[in-house]
Design an enzyme around this catalytic site. Sequence first.
Site, PDB file in Angstrom:
ATOM      1  N   ASP A 101       0.870  -1.173   0.000  1.00 18.85           N
ATOM      2  CA  ASP A 101       0.000   0.000   0.000  1.00 18.85           C
ATOM      3  C   ASP A 101       0.912   1.230   0.000  1.00 18.85           C
ATOM      4  O   ASP A 101       2.123   1.127   0.190  1.00 18.85           O
ATOM      5  CB  ASP A 101      -0.949  -0.050   1.209  1.00 18.85           C
ATOM      6  CG  ASP A 101      -2.204   0.790   0.979  1.00 18.85           C
ATOM      7  OD1 ASP A 101      -2.240   1.559  -0.007  1.00 18.85           O
ATOM      8  OD2 ASP A 101      -3.143   0.701   1.796  1.00 18.85           O
ATOM      9  N   ASP A 106      -3.677   7.284  -3.540  1.00 19.02           N
ATOM     10  CA  ASP A 106      -5.029   7.783  -3.773  1.00 19.02           C
ATOM     11  C   ASP A 106      -5.437   8.706  -2.631  1.00 19.02           C
ATOM     12  O   ASP A 106      -4.714   8.829  -1.638  1.00 19.02           O
ATOM     13  CB  ASP A 106      -6.018   6.603  -3.888  1.00 19.02           C
ATOM     14  CG  ASP A 106      -5.888   5.601  -2.752  1.00 19.02           C
ATOM     15  OD1 ASP A 106      -4.737   5.319  -2.332  1.00 19.02           O
ATOM     16  OD2 ASP A 106      -6.913   5.101  -2.254  1.00 19.02           O
ATOM     17  N   GLY A 133     -11.738   3.440   0.924  1.00 22.48           N
ATOM     18  CA  GLY A 133     -12.642   4.238   1.766  1.00 22.48           C
ATOM     19  C   GLY A 133     -13.714   3.427   2.463  1.00 22.48           C
ATOM     20  O   GLY A 133     -14.715   3.985   2.921  1.00 22.48           O
TER      21      GLY A 133
HETATM   22  N1  GUN Z   1      -6.413   0.798   3.040  1.00 24.51           N
HETATM   23  C1  GUN Z   1      -7.679   0.817   3.500  1.00 24.51           C
HETATM   24  N2  GUN Z   1      -8.425   1.692   2.788  1.00 24.51           N
HETATM   25  C2  GUN Z   1      -7.617   2.232   1.864  1.00 24.51           C
HETATM   26  C3  GUN Z   1      -7.817   3.194   0.830  1.00 24.51           C
HETATM   27  O1  GUN Z   1      -8.899   3.731   0.630  1.00 24.51           O
HETATM   28  N3  GUN Z   1      -6.731   3.486   0.053  1.00 24.51           N
HETATM   29  C4  GUN Z   1      -5.510   2.892   0.250  1.00 24.51           C
HETATM   30  N4  GUN Z   1      -4.515   3.203  -0.562  1.00 24.51           N
HETATM   31  N5  GUN Z   1      -5.317   2.006   1.220  1.00 24.51           N
HETATM   32  C5  GUN Z   1      -6.344   1.675   2.016  1.00 24.51           C
END
Ligand code: GUN
Length: 763
Positions: free
Chosen positions: A116, A151, A218
């Site tokens: 992430d 994002d 989200g």
């Molecule tokens: N991890 C949990 N929700 C999100 C999200 O909306 N965007 C990202 N990049 N990681 C997340």
Amino acid sequence: MLSAAATMPVWSDEPRPNPNPCKEGDEGLFEITNRDGRARLGKLHTKHGILETPTLLPVINPNIRTIEPREMWDRYGIGALITNSYIIWKHDTLKEKAIADGVHELIDYPGVIMTDSGTFQSYIYGDVEVGVEEIVEFQRSIGVDIATMLDVFSRPDMKHSEVKSAVDETIERSPISVETSQDTMLNGPIQGGLFPDLRRKSASEMAKFDFSVHPIGGIVPVMEQQRYREYAKIMMSTLPFLPSNRPVHMFGCGHPMLFPMSIALGADLFDSAAYALFARDGRILSPWGTEKLEGLMEWPIMMPCISGVTPELVRKMPKDERMKLLAKYNLEITLAELARCRQAVRDGNIWRLVEQRSHQHPALRDAFLWLSTNPATASFTKFVSNEIPLDETTASKDYSSLGSFEDSWQWVVNSQLTPRKGGEQWGGVDTINRPHIIAAKNFLAQRWHQRDVIGIGSETVMIFHGDSGPWRDKCDKVVAKLLHLVPGIEILVSTPIGLMPYSLEDLNPFCHVEGPDWIWKNKLDMVIVTQELESLGLGGRSIIPIELRADNLESRVFEKIIDAGLTIDCEFEDGMMVIGSDEDFKLARLQLNRLKAADKFAVLFNIDHATAHELSANLTFVINKYGRIKNVLSSSGNHLSSFRLGDGGLSLSNAGAIELFSRRRRPLPTQFCATDINPYSGEGLAIIVVDSDAEPFVRKGRNVFHGFTIASDPWLRPGEACLICNESGELIGHGVSQCTANEVSVMKKGVAVKTRDGIKFEE
Ligand code: GUN
């Protein structure tokens, strides 16, 4: 051949070999190997193995390891995990090691690693100091398999204008993120908060960039607040707008309670730290919710890691040991529920599992009922006749008017496989709202037509009720006579899931609903009967109900016909209608078989009513030893089709395919189709056009693979027979489609059509 998942020992103590990279050129491709409606089993091809989906990517915090990644690979057979590139980037020692040795070495894990980007940290802690390009470049440089762009998180409490900015900003950041990722697969997260129009916009716009996976972002606060109806709405306003050749990842969803519903609506990947976070608080995840270790006398489910220990013993363990054991227990429960979901997809039972799990939590039940009984979604007679041209892009659309929940529900319904083998297990009032049942009823409403016989009986329907099938032994004789004597009458059977024309008496799911006797014995509900007659085009007719359990069926039918004022020209002897010579009776039986064939051709091969009846006028039949139709033969004796005993479906033969192809009126398709929510009733079997490389293989009876297709009709649907043509418009084979029209337009790997037979040049 058995798949890797099927041959892999589960939860073994043996070390597992490292994965083999996918074939060159396949990296990033996603194929569907099995499906049940929108639920799909798939394979994502990566440099660190072929990931079988749906699957869970456990979250690994590179600083705090609860379960070692190596153990996840070896012991639990976990093929992918997710870690956070922002945490690695922020910590010098981690960063240096990752840059020097790569992320796989850093966390000692040989499988697929997704990272992430720091967006979630910005949601928790406010801004992050890393740049949009910088974080993607960093992920690429440390060799992750699937990176994530930075994002902008959209919270459920945000105003429309705030969420819109998050969606727009994420879209704006996409081109540079995709460019920076180069060959590394990239996640393109979908934002949009609780606003369906913004979810649609985000999905439609993000779909235009070359992302490999689309996470739904989200949703963590939505799940934390147990707003599962909102969660379902988010899925329904997002997934139909994403390219079906890219896996969908539910960001931060790792509670097993949500897996069945998410998978049934099309989710492929899940990730979660829940197994470890809940363990830290002494809590246990289960498919029916969360339980506290405190006060527990017995385990809610037995799992390998807690064999030999009681909850009491675990409570007494030192904190660290307790946390690790509970994390394993949570992980084992989570993996077991995922395995259950995958098996349900294989067995065609995923919606049943959603139905069962919906009773585990009021909020989940609420979400389920919103999905399945919302008035906008419940209608089964909807007929969409507009064709959306391919070149009509969504770019200029007003996203508040594009699509609706009703369309999204049709998107679920139109992908259902029907008919299916085996009985339909009755599950109370939910049964009628199962998407595959709605799909089956749609087929009747849209494709079946009353016979156009004007004359005695044509204002009348007879409804058999009160008993389960099979009905043919009891009723075929009397129905044959009746149709001969009262040619205009329509004969229907009342089943617990609705009315069905008698001619389709062995068609699943109507013919075989398993449940207590009273679901069949119930009195006819005239409100429902009226609605159903309306949907079958028989509204306003007078109804002659016939109870099937009582004796002397034939004499009762006769009496009711007379009572209804219909004059019939026959003698009545020994409780039987005498309709003339043996020859007359034989002809009546033959006419009934022809009606059965015509109606099946109409409903299952999508043949228009007039053609179906013209085609059936001279048919003859091979009858098996139980008196059931086995083969359907043309007037010249060609075997056109077989009646399938298992599900009441039809199997096509080459002669049948040639016959149906010759009756095609529309020009052949020349392009793919952007939508797959269109039944195109009466247009015949859908055609799929393949390229010249595929032609010789198809002619030999080999399957059609994605990547070799050129065009399809918009009404192509999984589980339904289809015709296969070459570019010159010649019929070269026929088979059963594995995909929708939209899927065949984008998929690049996997089977598009299971070919039944190829048409050789001389045929
Ligand atoms: N991890 C949990 N929700 C999100 C999200 O909306 N965007 C990202 N990049 N990681 C997340």
